[in-house]
Design a protein around this motif. Structure first.
Motif, PDB file in Angstrom:
ATOM      1  N   MET A  44       0.854  -1.182   0.000  1.00 59.07           N
ATOM      2  CA  MET A  44       0.000   0.000   0.000  1.00 59.07           C
ATOM      3  C   MET A  44       0.896   1.240   0.000  1.00 59.07           C
ATOM      4  N   ILE A  45       0.567   2.203  -0.831  1.00 62.54           N
ATOM      5  CA  ILE A  45       1.292   3.467  -0.922  1.00 62.54           C
ATOM      6  C   ILE A  45       0.412   4.534  -0.285  1.00 62.54           C
ATOM      7  N   ILE A  46       0.949   5.252   0.689  1.00 61.13           N
ATOM      8  CA  ILE A  46       0.175   6.276   1.402  1.00 61.13           C
ATOM      9  C   ILE A  46       0.928   7.596   1.320  1.00 61.13           C
ATOM     10  N   ILE A  47       0.205   8.641   0.901  1.00 61.66           N
ATOM     11  CA  ILE A  47       0.776   9.987   0.825  1.00 61.66           C
ATOM     12  C   ILE A  47      -0.115  10.903   1.656  1.00 61.66           C
ATOM     13  N   ILE A  48       0.466  11.513   2.691  1.00 66.00           N
ATOM     14  CA  ILE A  48      -0.294  12.379   3.600  1.00 66.00           C
ATOM     15  C   ILE A  48       0.296  13.783   3.567  1.00 66.00           C
ATOM     16  N   THR A  49      -0.577  14.771   3.442  1.00 67.67           N
ATOM     17  CA  THR A  49      -0.180  16.175   3.515  1.00 67.67           C
ATOM     18  C   THR A  49      -1.075  16.855   4.537  1.00 67.67           C
ATOM     19  N   GLY A  60      -1.692  -8.740  -1.165  1.00 64.08           N
ATOM     20  CA  GLY A  60      -1.055  -9.991  -1.555  1.00 64.08           C
ATOM     21  C   GLY A  60       0.289  -9.794  -2.227  1.00 64.08           C
ATOM     22  N   LEU A  61       0.913 -10.903  -2.568  1.00 64.59           N
ATOM     23  CA  LEU A  61       2.229 -10.876  -3.199  1.00 64.59           C
ATOM     24  C   LEU A  61       2.183 -10.165  -4.550  1.00 64.59           C
ATOM     25  N   PHE A  62       1.195 -10.516  -5.362  1.00 66.47           N
ATOM     26  CA  PHE A  62       1.055  -9.869  -6.666  1.00 66.47           C
ATOM     27  C   PHE A  62       0.831  -8.369  -6.482  1.00 66.47           C
ATOM     28  N   GLY A  63       0.072  -7.998  -5.462  1.00 66.88           N
ATOM     29  CA  GLY A  63      -0.177  -6.591  -5.159  1.00 66.88           C
ATOM     30  C   GLY A  63       1.082  -5.844  -4.789  1.00 66.88           C
ATOM     31  N   LYS A  64       1.949  -6.479  -4.038  1.00 67.18           N
ATOM     32  CA  LYS A  64       3.221  -5.846  -3.661  1.00 67.18           C
ATOM     33  C   LYS A  64       4.081  -5.565  -4.896  1.00 67.18           C
ATOM     34  N   ILE A  65       4.037  -6.477  -5.845  1.00 69.01           N
ATOM     35  CA  ILE A  65       4.794  -6.282  -7.086  1.00 69.01           C
ATOM     36  C   ILE A  65       4.225  -5.091  -7.863  1.00 69.01           C
ATOM     37  N   ILE A  66       2.898  -5.028  -7.958  1.00 73.57           N
ATOM     38  CA  ILE A  66       2.265  -3.894  -8.652  1.00 73.57           C
ATOM     39  C   ILE A  66       2.596  -2.590  -7.936  1.00 73.57           C
ATOM     40  N   LEU A 108       5.230  -1.870  -6.165  1.00 73.50           N
ATOM     41  CA  LEU A 108       6.624  -1.515  -6.462  1.00 73.50           C
ATOM     42  C   LEU A 108       6.748  -0.881  -7.844  1.00 73.50           C
ATOM     43  N   LEU A 109       6.032  -1.425  -8.810  1.00 72.60           N
ATOM     44  CA  LEU A 109       6.060  -0.861 -10.165  1.00 72.60           C
ATOM     45  C   LEU A 109       5.416   0.529 -10.188  1.00 72.60           C
ATOM     46  N   LEU A 110       4.319   0.695  -9.459  1.00 75.46           N
ATOM     47  CA  LEU A 110       3.676   2.017  -9.377  1.00 75.46           C
ATOM     48  C   LEU A 110       4.636   3.047  -8.787  1.00 75.46           C
ATOM     49  N   LYS A 111       5.317   2.665  -7.716  1.00 72.55           N
ATOM     50  CA  LYS A 111       6.266   3.576  -7.055  1.00 72.55           C
ATOM     51  C   LYS A 111       7.438   3.918  -7.971  1.00 72.55           C
ATOM     52  N   LYS A 112       7.857   2.969  -8.757  1.00 67.99           N
ATOM     53  CA  LYS A 112       9.010   3.197  -9.632  1.00 67.99           C
ATOM     54  C   LYS A 112       8.662   4.049 -10.856  1.00 67.99           C
ATOM     55  N   PHE A 113       7.451   3.839 -11.430  1.00 69.37           N
ATOM     56  CA  PHE A 113       7.144   4.482 -12.703  1.00 69.37           C
ATOM     57  C   PHE A 113       6.089   5.588 -12.654  1.00 69.37           C
ATOM     58  N   TYR A 114       5.257   5.638 -11.623  1.00 66.59           N
ATOM     59  CA  TYR A 114       4.224   6.686 -11.611  1.00 66.59           C
ATOM     60  C   TYR A 114       4.151   7.417 -10.278  1.00 66.59           C
ATOM     61  N   LEU A 115       3.930   6.705  -9.217  1.00 63.53           N
ATOM     62  CA  LEU A 115       3.804   7.339  -7.906  1.00 63.53           C
ATOM     63  C   LEU A 115       5.194   7.515  -7.286  1.00 63.53           C
ATOM     64  N   THR A 116       6.037   8.185  -8.035  1.00 65.40           N
ATOM     65  CA  THR A 116       7.440   8.395  -7.692  1.00 65.40           C
ATOM     66  C   THR A 116       7.584   9.463  -6.616  1.00 65.40           C
ATOM     67  N   LYS A 117       8.801   9.662  -6.189  1.00 65.88           N
ATOM     68  CA  LYS A 117       9.089  10.744  -5.244  1.00 65.88           C
ATOM     69  C   LYS A 117       8.708  12.088  -5.870  1.00 65.88           C
ATOM     70  N   ALA A 118       8.946  12.249  -7.156  1.00 67.41           N
ATOM     71  CA  ALA A 118       8.573  13.493  -7.856  1.00 67.41           C
ATOM     72  C   ALA A 118       7.053  13.693  -7.824  1.00 67.41           C
ATOM     73  N   PHE A 119       6.297  12.607  -8.029  1.00 62.89           N
ATOM     74  CA  PHE A 119       4.836  12.694  -7.943  1.00 62.89           C
ATOM     75  C   PHE A 119       4.423  13.102  -6.540  1.00 62.89           C
TER      76      PHE A 119
END
Length: 153
Positions: A1-6, A115-121, A123-134
């Motif tokens: 799970m990716i969480i962004i709080i402001t 789940g495991l498949f979810g963790k892989i997705i 990681l890909l989201l964090k790398k290509f879209y929900l990046t530090k820049a995002f």
């Protein structure tokens, strides 16, 4: 799970004022709220707000968000939780708290899969879209738009 709080302090406004302003959004108000806002549409509005559906379109930096969300939890004057329907599963919430000088807004985005498949997705989201820049662009945008409410409400 990716969480962004402001967290944003809004001077001179109450949680109730901000809550009501958000629920009464229309396209004109949304576009005045921030230059990054392109479109807002209330697709369905229910008497108690639960189940209301909204569409938003905004672009900050080079990130474009076009989302349709259903309001799945409401605590009047305190909390709104939207479940977003898009290619990426997620939630968006706004919490409102009183402060000595106005109100605090807690802007939270939760995206991800289980789940495991979810963790892989995730990681890909964090790398290509929900990046530090995002994350940095979203935080900057959220701070700007909510500070704008000091003048709009």
């Amino acid at each position: 799970m990716i969480i962004i709080i402001t967290k944003i302090e809004i001077k001179g406004k109450t949680p109730e004022q901000i809550y009501n302003w958000i629920l009464d959004l229309d396209d004109e108000k949304y576009k005045k709220w921030h230059p990054a806002h392109k479109a807002w549409k209330t697709i369905k509005r229910t008497p108690n707000e639960m189940g209301s559906i909204v569409y938003l379109d905004e672009q900050f930096n080079h990130f474009r968000l076009k989302l349709t969300g259903k309001l799945v939890k409401v605590e009047p004057n305190r909390f709104l939780l939207y479940k977003w329907k898009s290619l990426i599963s997620g939630y968006f919430s706004l919490a409102f708290e009183s402060t000595n000088t106005g109100a605090k807004v807690i802007h939270k985005i939760e995206v991800g899969y289980k789940g495991l498949f979810g963790k892989i997705i995730d990681l890909l989201l964090k790398k290509f879209y929900l990046t530090k820049a995002f994350e940095e662009a979203l935080e900057k945008h959220a701070k700007e738009e909510f500070k704008n409410l000091e003048m709009l409400i």
